[in-house]
Design an enzyme around this catalytic site. Structure first.
Site, mmCIF file in Angstrom:
data_model
loop_
_atom_site.group_PDB
_atom_site.id
_atom_site.type_symbol
_atom_site.label_atom_id
_atom_site.label_comp_id
_atom_site.label_asym_id
_atom_site.label_seq_id
_atom_site.Cartn_x
_atom_site.Cartn_y
_atom_site.Cartn_z
ATOM 1 N N ARG A 233 11.951 -4.416 -9.400
ATOM 2 C CA ARG A 233 10.503 -4.515 -9.185
ATOM 3 C C ARG A 233 9.778 -4.993 -10.446
ATOM 4 O O ARG A 233 8.760 -5.674 -10.347
ATOM 5 C CB ARG A 233 9.940 -3.167 -8.728
ATOM 6 N N LYS B 253 16.728 5.571 14.194
ATOM 7 C CA LYS B 253 15.925 6.143 15.281
ATOM 8 C C LYS B 253 14.935 5.155 15.863
ATOM 9 O O LYS B 253 14.247 4.456 15.120
ATOM 10 C CB LYS B 253 15.129 7.335 14.738
HETATM 11 C C1 3PG Z 1 7.073 2.182 -2.258
HETATM 12 O O1 3PG Z 1 7.944 2.450 -3.091
HETATM 13 O O2 3PG Z 1 7.316 2.089 -1.044
HETATM 14 C C2 3PG Z 1 5.690 1.919 -2.745
HETATM 15 O O3 3PG Z 1 5.629 1.983 -4.119
HETATM 16 C C3 3PG Z 1 4.704 2.867 -2.103
HETATM 17 O O4 3PG Z 1 4.980 4.196 -2.492
HETATM 18 P P1 3PG Z 1 4.490 5.383 -1.577
HETATM 19 O O5 3PG Z 1 5.320 5.345 -0.323
HETATM 20 O O6 3PG Z 1 4.699 6.645 -2.362
HETATM 21 O O7 3PG Z 1 3.030 5.132 -1.264
#
Ligand code: 3PG
Ligand code: MG
Length: 399
Positions: free
Chosen positions: A37, A191
């Site tokens: 990322r 699922k």
């Molecule tokens: C992820 O890793 O899916 C995003 O950074 C969003 O994180 P979150 O699901 O905690 O909002």
């Protein structure tokens, strides 16, 4: 014509840019376990700096729920990020008080330490907006969250998409909004209950819906197949039948496995064999699609121009139950390389499954987003995208 603004539409020279990124990276023992990322946001950072701006970089990490949680500090990420940026230092500013100069990158502390982030609190958004002249969102993977740094602040500053967000939106647009026909979708995973809205949206958009993973067992069961010990949501049989009927009305063909690899349990090296789908032994469970199903999926993909893929076809974490996913992924990679197929995949497990298949770089586009990709597949408007739309903002013209 793009309906959202990008870095091409904004004059950045001498400006302070608030850049929302997704540095929600896996951490192990205080260090970053996977830098994917971080690497993906480097082009946007480099371009903004090269155009003479300074960057206030903002992200969340984990789910600290409005509290300071030391292990979730972004401080250790400043150096990691810096190591990918040749001539730019990254300054960590816990209180966000450092005013950024052109050429600098200032990294703020974890946004979710402040309850105003998830609460989309107007004071919080205002304080973020005061750190910059322009807002850029490069975090498609967070666009499903209507949080302060994603929604609120984008309403207070001229806003645009960064290069990663742009790439992601263009790839998704080519896959479902404006695709070359015919379009196929592969949906796998455990699922149907968690992917109901995805299935319901896809049957209205694609010509072929290929269902795999344990989710297929529920459809098979609904069709009267004895799935024996397989994971199956028996209570969802009516729902599954409803989806099959709606698909028919919409002109979408649902493809289910007609052979399977079965075993007594899910573990590496367990004795596995291939059986026809109506011959599942009473003491066995389905753990992958069989070779006949794989061959059929591949020949179907040969007739399609576009593929959207979410979810593995089998229990790919355990060998040999990754073979169905691997074979279809490798064929997809080959068709993509030959220019016959535009292939877009995304969602949590999908990225790992495609990585495991050795095709992480061979699809047209693989999204690193989890929840946001799913919500997009559901056909929902993501709040973080809505605020970037041209019709929703009045950005001063580029001078
Ligand atoms: C992820 O890793 O899916 C995003 O950074 C969003 O994180 P979150 O699901 O905690 O909002
Ligand atoms: Mg998530």
């Amino acid at each position: 014509m793009r309906s959202f603004r990008t870095l091409d539409d904004i004059d950045l020279a001498g400006k302070r840019v608030l850049l929302r990124v997704d540095m929600n990276v896996p951490m192990r023992g205080g260090s970053v376990a996977d830098t994917t990322r971080i690497e993906k946001i480097i082009p946007t950072i480099t371009e903004i700096i090269a155009k003479g701006a300074g960057i206030v970089l903002a992200s969340h990490l984990g789910r600290p729920k409005g509290q300071v949680v030391n292990e979730l500090s972004l401080a250790p990420l400043a150096n990691v990020l810096g190591s990918f940026l040749k001539d730019t230092d990254v300054i960590f500013s816990a209180d966000g008080a450092h005013l950024v100069n052109p050429g600098e990158v200032v990294l703020l502390e974890n946004l979710r330490f402040n309850p105003g982030e998830e609460g989309n609190d107007s004071e919080f958004s205002k304080s973020l907006s005061q750190k910059a002249d322009i807002y850029i969102n490069d975090a498609f993977s967070c666009a499903h969250r209507a949080h302060g740094s994603i929604d609120g602040v984008a309403r207070l500053l001229p806003a645009a998409a960064g290069r990663l967000m742009q790439q992601e939106l263009e790839a998704l647009n080519n896959a479902l909004e404006n695709p070359s026909q015919p379009v196929a979708a592969i949906v796998g995973g455990n699922k149907i209950s968690t992917k109901l809205s995805v299935l319901e949206n896809l049957i209205t958009k694609v010509r072929h819906l290929i269902v795999g993973g344990a989710m297929a067992n529920t459809f098979l069961f609904a069709n009267g197949i004895a799935v024996a010990q397989s994971l199956c949501e028996r209570g969802m049989a009516d729902t599954a039948r409803g989806i099959i009927d709606k698909a028919k009305d919409a002109g979408c063909t649902i493809h289910l496995p007609f052979d399977a690899i079965v075993a007594a349990g899910l573990e590496d090296g367990v004795a596995a064999r291939t059986v026809l789908i109506n011959e599942i032994p009473a003491d066995k469970m389905i753990l992958d699609v069989g070779p006949k199903t794989v061959a059929q999926i591949i020949s179907l993909l040969k007739t399609c121009k576009t593929l959207v893929w979410n979810g593995p076809l089998g229990a790919f974490e355990f060998k040999p139950f990754d073979s169905g996913t691997n074979a279809v992924a490798q064929a997809t990679a080959e068709f993509t390389k030959e220019g016959m197929l535009l292939s877009v995949a995304g969602g949590g497990d999908t990225m790992f499954a495609l990585d495991n298949a050795g095709v992480a770089h061979s699809f047209s586009y693989i999204s690193s987003a989890g929840g946001a990709f799913l919500e997009w597949l559901e056909g929902r408007t993501l709040p973080g995208i809505a605020v970037l739309m041209k019709e929703n903002q009045a950005l001063p013209k580029k001078t």
